[in-house]
Design a protein around this motif. Structure first.
Motif, PDB file in Angstrom:
ATOM      1  N   LEU A  92      52.906  28.952  25.034  1.00 26.15           N
ATOM      2  CA  LEU A  92      53.294  27.623  24.525  1.00 26.15           C
ATOM      3  C   LEU A  92      52.482  27.264  23.282  1.00 26.15           C
ATOM      4  O   LEU A  92      53.000  26.633  22.355  1.00 26.15           O
ATOM      5  CB  LEU A  92      53.098  26.568  25.620  1.00 26.15           C
ATOM      6  CG  LEU A  92      54.051  26.662  26.825  1.00 26.15           C
ATOM      7  CD1 LEU A  92      53.682  25.627  27.876  1.00 26.15           C
ATOM      8  CD2 LEU A  92      55.503  26.472  26.382  1.00 26.15           C
ATOM      9  N   VAL A  93      51.206  27.656  23.280  1.00 30.00           N
ATOM     10  CA  VAL A  93      50.381  27.383  22.101  1.00 30.00           C
ATOM     11  C   VAL A  93      50.926  28.141  20.897  1.00 30.00           C
ATOM     12  O   VAL A  93      51.046  27.576  19.788  1.00 30.00           O
ATOM     13  CB  VAL A  93      48.913  27.781  22.372  1.00 30.00           C
ATOM     14  CG1 VAL A  93      48.104  27.777  21.077  1.00 30.00           C
ATOM     15  CG2 VAL A  93      48.279  26.817  23.368  1.00 30.00           C
ATOM     16  N   GLU A  94      51.264  29.411  21.100  1.00 33.70           N
ATOM     17  CA  GLU A  94      51.824  30.190  19.992  1.00 33.70           C
ATOM     18  C   GLU A  94      53.143  29.582  19.509  1.00 33.70           C
ATOM     19  O   GLU A  94      53.406  29.500  18.304  1.00 33.70           O
ATOM     20  CB  GLU A  94      52.031  31.633  20.443  1.00 33.70           C
ATOM     21  CG  GLU A  94      50.730  32.387  20.709  1.00 33.70           C
ATOM     22  CD  GLU A  94      50.978  33.781  21.239  1.00 33.70           C
ATOM     23  OE1 GLU A  94      52.172  34.126  21.433  1.00 33.70           O
ATOM     24  OE2 GLU A  94      50.007  34.529  21.457  1.00 33.70           O
ATOM     25  N   GLN A  95      53.947  29.151  20.471  1.00 30.95           N
ATOM     26  CA  GLN A  95      55.221  28.524  20.119  1.00 30.95           C
ATOM     27  C   GLN A  95      54.983  27.233  19.338  1.00 30.95           C
ATOM     28  O   GLN A  95      55.662  26.955  18.338  1.00 30.95           O
ATOM     29  CB  GLN A  95      56.026  28.246  21.391  1.00 30.95           C
ATOM     30  CG  GLN A  95      57.417  27.672  21.152  1.00 30.95           C
ATOM     31  CD  GLN A  95      58.170  27.478  22.446  1.00 30.95           C
ATOM     32  OE1 GLN A  95      57.708  27.879  23.507  1.00 30.95           O
ATOM     33  NE2 GLN A  95      59.331  26.839  22.372  1.00 30.95           N
ATOM     34  N   ALA A  96      54.012  26.422  19.805  1.00 29.96           N
ATOM     35  CA  ALA A  96      53.715  25.166  19.117  1.00 29.96           C
ATOM     36  C   ALA A  96      53.154  25.431  17.719  1.00 29.96           C
ATOM     37  O   ALA A  96      53.479  24.714  16.758  1.00 29.96           O
ATOM     38  CB  ALA A  96      52.727  24.345  19.936  1.00 29.96           C
ATOM     39  N   GLN A  97      52.308  26.479  17.602  1.00 30.74           N
ATOM     40  CA  GLN A  97      51.776  26.824  16.280  1.00 30.74           C
ATOM     41  C   GLN A  97      52.911  27.237  15.336  1.00 30.74           C
ATOM     42  O   GLN A  97      52.913  26.865  14.159  1.00 30.74           O
ATOM     43  CB  GLN A  97      50.759  27.953  16.419  1.00 30.74           C
ATOM     44  CG  GLN A  97      49.437  27.508  17.053  1.00 30.74           C
ATOM     45  CD  GLN A  97      48.500  28.657  17.292  1.00 30.74           C
ATOM     46  OE1 GLN A  97      48.921  29.810  17.377  1.00 30.74           O
ATOM     47  NE2 GLN A  97      47.214  28.347  17.426  1.00 30.74           N
ATOM     48  N   ALA A  98      53.868  28.018  15.874  1.00 35.85           N
ATOM     49  CA  ALA A  98      55.027  28.391  15.061  1.00 35.85           C
ATOM     50  C   ALA A  98      55.820  27.147  14.667  1.00 35.85           C
ATOM     51  O   ALA A  98      56.317  27.035  13.530  1.00 35.85           O
ATOM     52  CB  ALA A  98      55.920  29.367  15.834  1.00 35.85           C
ATOM     53  N   GLY A  99      55.929  26.183  15.579  1.00 35.16           N
ATOM     54  CA  GLY A  99      56.621  24.934  15.268  1.00 35.16           C
ATOM     55  C   GLY A  99      55.918  24.156  14.173  1.00 35.16           C
ATOM     56  O   GLY A  99      56.568  23.573  13.289  1.00 35.16           O
ATOM     57  N   VAL A 100      54.581  24.145  14.235  1.00 35.42           N
ATOM     58  CA  VAL A 100      53.815  23.449  13.189  1.00 35.42           C
ATOM     59  C   VAL A 100      54.046  24.126  11.839  1.00 35.42           C
ATOM     60  O   VAL A 100      54.244  23.459  10.814  1.00 35.42           O
ATOM     61  CB  VAL A 100      52.312  23.434  13.550  1.00 35.42           C
ATOM     62  CG1 VAL A 100      51.479  22.953  12.365  1.00 35.42           C
ATOM     63  CG2 VAL A 100      52.070  22.524  14.749  1.00 35.42           C
ATOM     64  N   GLU A 101      54.005  25.456  11.846  1.00 31.34           N
ATOM     65  CA  GLU A 101      54.234  26.168  10.587  1.00 31.34           C
ATOM     66  C   GLU A 101      55.645  25.908  10.055  1.00 31.34           C
ATOM     67  O   GLU A 101      55.835  25.682   8.846  1.00 31.34           O
ATOM     68  CB  GLU A 101      54.021  27.664  10.814  1.00 31.34           C
ATOM     69  CG  GLU A 101      52.569  28.027  11.105  1.00 31.34           C
ATOM     70  CD  GLU A 101      52.408  29.496  11.413  1.00 31.34           C
ATOM     71  OE1 GLU A 101      53.436  30.203  11.403  1.00 31.34           O
ATOM     72  OE2 GLU A 101      51.260  29.937  11.656  1.00 31.34           O
ATOM     73  N   ALA A 102      56.647  25.913  10.944  1.00 33.89           N
ATOM     74  CA  ALA A 102      58.024  25.655  10.523  1.00 33.89           C
ATOM     75  C   ALA A 102      58.158  24.231   9.982  1.00 33.89           C
ATOM     76  O   ALA A 102      58.812  23.990   8.952  1.00 33.89           O
ATOM     77  CB  ALA A 102      58.980  25.877  11.688  1.00 33.89           C
TER      78      ALA A 102
END
Length: 446
Positions: A138-148
């Motif tokens: 979930l952290v990796e997913q959230a980090q990807a969301g922040v980058e997007a």
């Protein structure tokens, strides 16, 4: 009957009993002491010729192992008899194990329960590990969301900049259409028209003279018309439809700018939401790690309980292994001190196993005679029980330190102390006729 006579008779009877009791005691004491004084002795001359070598006396010893009970209980079986030869590991006696069997069942139940608890704790640990991995995902997913979201925000901000430029350009066109051409542009158009008018007049004169073709004049005329139209447009300004088009373009550009700003706001909100999700996901990782540590501690605690339960079971099994007492070595059962049905307690000496083939004697030799013996020296051994039989042996060890003084110096003779040294003699007893405690007489041959 008269009570006085009865009383006298009782007194006489009591006196007779007392006198008889005292007489018995006197007889026992007298014969007992006389018997204790009649001690049998052995004459050395009947055993050895003293001229043949040094003679010493000792007591036969052998390796004896006391068979003691490690557990209390009832003796239920005797597998051997006194005098029976046994091999190492042979069963000797058996103690009742009913209570130990009950304790074993309890220990096994406790061990099963501890193992079940450990299994459940390990399952919780695996779940906690999976939870940590999911939280990290979930952290990796959230980090990807922040980058997007950051990329969308950058794109939206670039869109705003482009829209602003488009709006500026549309506004300039609109202003130009509304305000008309500038003075410089009108003067430029007038100058161009004047040049083309003069060119036309010159070419027309040449056409009349036949110097230039009509086609050339027509081309100059077309250019003159263009210059005239350009001058007219410069003087009159943009047409109405051009003004409307410029105005529409300006409004469209303004709308595009507002839309671009809206997209920036949306992208900013998306980035904020993505960062919030990232913060929440990281908090989830911390929570999952806490559960993981708790699960690991639970596994360690349950492992300790399993080890404790296993230890209790091993202890019971060790005691169960001790219910059958076995011979600790090859030898002879020289004593059995308990009977079947007897209750024995921990440490009770139930039997004795002796290695009669490995007998020895430890004697003290005065230092004045120590030079007459050496390690490995053969000796002759005799015992009062077998006066006609001669046994052989050899000197095993001679102590390096003296044992004690055998003669003390006195002021009368002015002599010195004489000390003795311990000497161990191993005796051949393959027939096992010698027994520990027998007196033994040893002669060291000259």
């Amino acid at each position: 009957m008269d009570f006085k006579n009865m009383f006298k008779q009782k007194r006489v009877i009591n006196m007779i009993v007392i006198v008889a009791f005292l007489a018995v005691i006197i007889l026992v004491l007298t014969y007992g002491f006389n018997e204790s004084k009649s001690v049998e002795t052995v004459a050395i001359k009947d055993l050895f010729n003293e001229k043949d070598g040094l003679i010493v006396q000792g007591v036969i010893e052998t390796k004896e192992v006391n068979i003691n009970s490690k557990i209390p209980g009832k003796l239920i079986t005797l597998y051997v008899e006194e005098g029976q030869e046994v091999k190492e590991g042979d069963p000797l006696v058996e103690i009742s194990s009913d209570e130990l069997q009950a304790k074993k069942k309890q220990a096994e139940a406790a061990l099963s329960q501890a193992k079940a608890a450990l299994k459940a704790a390990k399952e919780q640990l695996e779940q906690a590990k999976a939870g940590v991995e999911a939280s990290k995902g979930l952290v990796e997913q959230a980090q990807a969301g922040v980058e997007a979201s950051s990329g969308k925000l950058n794109e939206a901000e670039a869109g705003v900049q482009a829209a602003e430029k488009q709006y500026e350009a549309a506004t300039a066109v609109k202003e130009k259409a509304e305000n008309g051409a500038r003075t410089q542009e009108v003067a430029q158009a007038q100058a161009a028209y004047d040049v083309m008018q003069k060119s036309y007049e010159r070419v027309a004169a040449l056409v009349e003279k036949g110097a230039v073709s009509q086609q050339k004049l027509d081309e100059i005329k077309a250019q003159l018309e263009v210059a005239k139209e350009t001058l007219s447009m410069a003087e009159e300004g943009a047409r109405e439809e051009d003004k409307k088009a410029a105005n529409a373009t300006s409004e469209q550009a303004a709308a595009g700018l507002e839309a671009a700003k809206t997209r920036v706001d949306q992208a900013t909100a998306g980035l904020t939401a993505s960062k919030a999700q990232l913060t929440q996901a990281m908090a989830g990782v911390d929570s999952s790690n806490a559960l993981l540590y708790q699960a690991q501690a639970g596994v360690e605690a349950k492992e300790g309980l399993v080890e404790q339960a296993q230890g209790a079971l091993d202890e019971v099994n060790a005691y169960l292994d001790a219910v059958v007492l076995k011979a600790p070595m090859d030898g002879t059962v020289t004593a059995i001190n308990s009977e079947v049905g007897e209750l024995v307690s921990t440490g009770t000496q139930i039997a004795i196993v002796s290695n009669l083939k490995g007998t020895w004697v430890e004697v003290s030799v005065p230092e004045t005679d120590l030079g007459k013996i050496s390690e490995g020296q053969e000796v002759i051994v005799k015992v009062p029980s077998y006066k006609e039989q001669t046994f052989t042996g050899h000197v095993s060890t001679i102590n390096a330190q003296p044992n004690f003084a055998v003669k003390r110096a006195t002021n009368d003779n002015g002599g010195f102390d004489i000390v003795s040294f311990g000497v161990k003699i191993k005796i051949d007893n393959m027939d096992e006729v010698l027994r520990p405690g027998m007196s033994a007489y040893i002669q060291f041959k000259n």
